[in-house]
Write an enzyme that holds these catalytic residues in place. Sequence first.
Site, PDB file in Angstrom:
ATOM      1  N   SER A 168       0.916  -0.761   0.056  1.00 57.81           N
ATOM      2  CA  SER A 168       0.509   0.129  -0.249  1.00 57.81           C
ATOM      3  C   SER A 168       0.798   0.991   0.057  1.00 57.81           C
ATOM      4  CB  SER A 168      -0.790  -0.242   1.118  1.00 57.81           C
ATOM      5  OG  SER A 168      -1.660   1.520   1.593  1.00 57.81           O
TER       6      SER A 168
ATOM      7  N   TYR B 190      -2.007  -0.757  10.900  1.00 60.70           N
ATOM      8  CA  TYR B 190      -2.114  -1.247   9.582  1.00 60.70           C
ATOM      9  C   TYR B 190      -0.793  -0.721   8.375  1.00 60.70           C
ATOM     10  CZ  TYR B 190      -3.709  -1.137   4.371  1.00 60.70           C
ATOM     11  OH  TYR B 190      -3.887  -1.262   3.285  1.00 60.70           O
TER      12      TYR B 190
HETATM   13  N1  LIG Z   1      -8.684  -0.506  -0.777  1.00 66.37           N
HETATM   14  C1  LIG Z   1      -7.967   0.273  -0.639  1.00 66.37           C
HETATM   15  O1  LIG Z   1      -8.050   1.218  -0.316  1.00 66.37           O
HETATM   16  C2  LIG Z   1      -5.867   0.125  -0.222  1.00 66.37           C
HETATM   17  C3  LIG Z   1      -5.254   0.410  -0.473  1.00 66.37           C
HETATM   18  C4  LIG Z   1      -4.433  -0.204  -0.517  1.00 66.37           C
HETATM   19  C5  LIG Z   1      -3.587  -1.136  -0.322  1.00 66.37           C
HETATM   20  N2  LIG Z   1      -5.294  -2.033  -0.381  1.00 66.37           N
HETATM   21  C6  LIG Z   1      -4.480  -4.001   0.309  1.00 66.37           C
HETATM   22  O2  LIG Z   1      -5.246  -4.269  -0.709  1.00 66.37           O
HETATM   23  C7  LIG Z   1      -5.968  -5.748  -0.764  1.00 66.37           C
HETATM   24  C8  LIG Z   1      -7.056  -6.103  -1.147  1.00 66.37           C
HETATM   25  O3  LIG Z   1      -8.139  -5.674  -0.309  1.00 66.37           O
HETATM   26  P1  LIG Z   1      -9.518  -4.755  -1.165  1.00 66.37           P
HETATM   27  O4  LIG Z   1      -9.031  -3.063  -0.648  1.00 66.37           O
HETATM   28  O5  LIG Z   1      -9.973  -5.152  -2.388  1.00 66.37           O
HETATM   29  O6  LIG Z   1     -10.473  -4.995   0.158  1.00 66.37           O
HETATM   30  P2  LIG Z   1     -11.637  -6.397   0.212  1.00 66.37           P
HETATM   31  O7  LIG Z   1     -12.458  -5.446  -0.580  1.00 66.37           O
HETATM   32  O8  LIG Z   1     -11.765  -5.519   1.566  1.00 66.37           O
HETATM   33  O9  LIG Z   1     -10.858  -7.456   0.176  1.00 66.37           O
HETATM   34  C9  LIG Z   1     -10.480  -8.025   1.155  1.00 66.37           C
HETATM   35  C10 LIG Z   1     -10.023  -9.825   0.863  1.00 66.37           C
HETATM   36  O10 LIG Z   1      -9.498 -10.426   1.679  1.00 66.37           O
HETATM   37  C11 LIG Z   1     -10.531 -11.532   2.308  1.00 66.37           C
HETATM   38  N3  LIG Z   1      -9.954 -11.789   3.408  1.00 66.37           N
HETATM   39  C12 LIG Z   1     -10.346 -11.000   4.503  1.00 66.37           C
HETATM   40  N4  LIG Z   1      -9.451 -11.227   5.842  1.00 66.37           N
HETATM   41  C13 LIG Z   1      -9.729 -12.785   6.061  1.00 66.37           C
HETATM   42  C14 LIG Z   1      -9.235 -13.648   6.337  1.00 66.37           C
HETATM   43  N5  LIG Z   1      -8.786 -13.656   7.576  1.00 66.37           N
HETATM   44  N6  LIG Z   1      -9.435 -15.062   5.724  1.00 66.37           N
HETATM   45  C15 LIG Z   1      -8.658 -15.311   3.810  1.00 66.37           C
HETATM   46  N7  LIG Z   1      -9.156 -13.694   3.520  1.00 66.37           N
HETATM   47  C16 LIG Z   1      -9.595 -12.810   4.024  1.00 66.37           C
HETATM   48  C17 LIG Z   1     -11.688 -11.134   2.204  1.00 66.37           C
HETATM   49  O11 LIG Z   1     -12.747 -12.366   1.415  1.00 66.37           O
HETATM   50  P3  LIG Z   1     -13.436 -12.796   2.823  1.00 66.37           P
HETATM   51  O12 LIG Z   1     -14.083 -11.586   3.186  1.00 66.37           O
HETATM   52  O13 LIG Z   1     -14.255 -13.874   1.622  1.00 66.37           O
HETATM   53  O14 LIG Z   1     -12.548 -13.519   3.794  1.00 66.37           O
HETATM   54  C18 LIG Z   1     -11.052 -10.691   0.735  1.00 66.37           C
HETATM   55  O15 LIG Z   1     -11.879 -10.804  -0.202  1.00 66.37           O
HETATM   56  C19 LIG Z   1      -5.564  -5.818   0.945  1.00 66.37           C
HETATM   57  O16 LIG Z   1      -3.969  -6.289   1.009  1.00 66.37           O
HETATM   58  C20 LIG Z   1      -5.594  -4.368   1.547  1.00 66.37           C
HETATM   59  O17 LIG Z   1      -4.485  -3.966   2.405  1.00 66.37           O
HETATM   60  C21 LIG Z   1      -6.089  -1.848  -0.356  1.00 66.37           C
END
Ligand SMILES: NC(=O)c1ccc[n+]([C@@H]2O[C@H](COP(=O)([O-])OP(=O)(O)OC[C@H]3O[C@@H](n4cnc5c(N)ncnc54)[C@H](OP(=O)(O)O)[C@@H]3O)[C@@H](O)[C@H]2O)c1
Length: 254
Positions: free
Chosen positions: A136, A149
């Site tokens: 991130s 985080y």
């Molecule tokens: N969106 C942003 O602004 C942003 C910015 C920078 C970095 N990121 C990073 O991008 C990555 C993806 O996040 P996203 O933005 O796509 O968020 P998201 O839509 O909330 O997706 C998160 C995914 O992780 C899975 N997950 C959550 N907890 C889990 C666990 N304990 N075990 C296994 N799977 C788990 C969730 O599925 P289930 O609920 O089915 O488990 C979901 O598929 C993360 O690492 C996040 O830190 C996001």
Amino acid sequence: MTKTALITGATSGLGYDFVQLFAKDGYNLVLVARNSQRLQEIKKSLPKIEVTVIAKDLSVPGAAKEVFEETERKGIAIDVLVNNAGFGLMGKFDELDIQKQMNMISLNIAALTELTHYALSGMKLRESGRILNVASTAAFQPGPLMAVYYASKAFVLSFSEALSEELAGSRVTVTALCPGATSTNFGAVANVEGTKMFSRAMASDDVAKKGYAALMKGKRVIVTGGLNKAGAIGAKFMPRSMAAKVAKYVAGEK
Ligand SMILES: NC(=O)c1ccc[n+]([C@@H]2O[C@H](COP(=O)([O-])OP(=O)(O)OC[C@H]3O[C@@H](n4cnc5c(N)ncnc54)[C@H](OP(=O)(O)O)[C@@H]3O)[C@@H](O)[C@H]2O)c1
């Protein structure tokens, strides 16, 4: 031979968009997340490729090993690993639930590290492989109000860059993807949707496309979006105390 990509956090947001990109390029997939019904729905929607779903809470100690052992039992070699599952939490460190924050460390750091270890041994043997670790822009400075985080993502970036250098000259690459605010479920889970940092979120499919292209080129680090790139560069030249103040400001309400 058809290659296989293992994607964690495949049920929503960036992970789901990665699924579409790999499927379009004909990869077989191993999809990991907790929601088994959603995993089955995604599998059904991809009839042309082999999709293995593993419903697992990766924040539980030993879960990453169980995932890898299941792929081994099924005779699946992991050609590409996408360590994408992760979450954040907004609030003062001492006021946030400590168990949730420890689960965040287990998922964002421990599971990612363990899966990388298991997948890398096969990749080195086959002299080929690609790893994408989702970090991130939080990785570039301390993050008051999301302290754990930001620190977890600093780990992901540092770990990925170090590993990339260990593997320099081989045909195994490690790429760290550093998105800024992106429209996924992350904002609701982390409770950051009303903040200044989320006032300009990028589209998830756009971020995933840029990450996918960087992964396929074997780039070490990709920061998505012009403003995010400028922010990451700015953080490098600012005293850390000032960068922490900026991060605290953008974590405030719009
Ligand atoms: N969106 C942003 O602004 C942003 C910015 C920078 C970095 N990121 C990073 O991008 C990555 C993806 O996040 P996203 O933005 O796509 O968020 P998201 O839509 O909330 O997706 C998160 C995914 O992780 C899975 N997950 C959550 N907890 C889990 C666990 N304990 N075990 C296994 N799977 C788990 C969730 O599925 P289930 O609920 O089915 O488990 C979901 O598929 C993360 O690492 C996040 O830190 C996001």
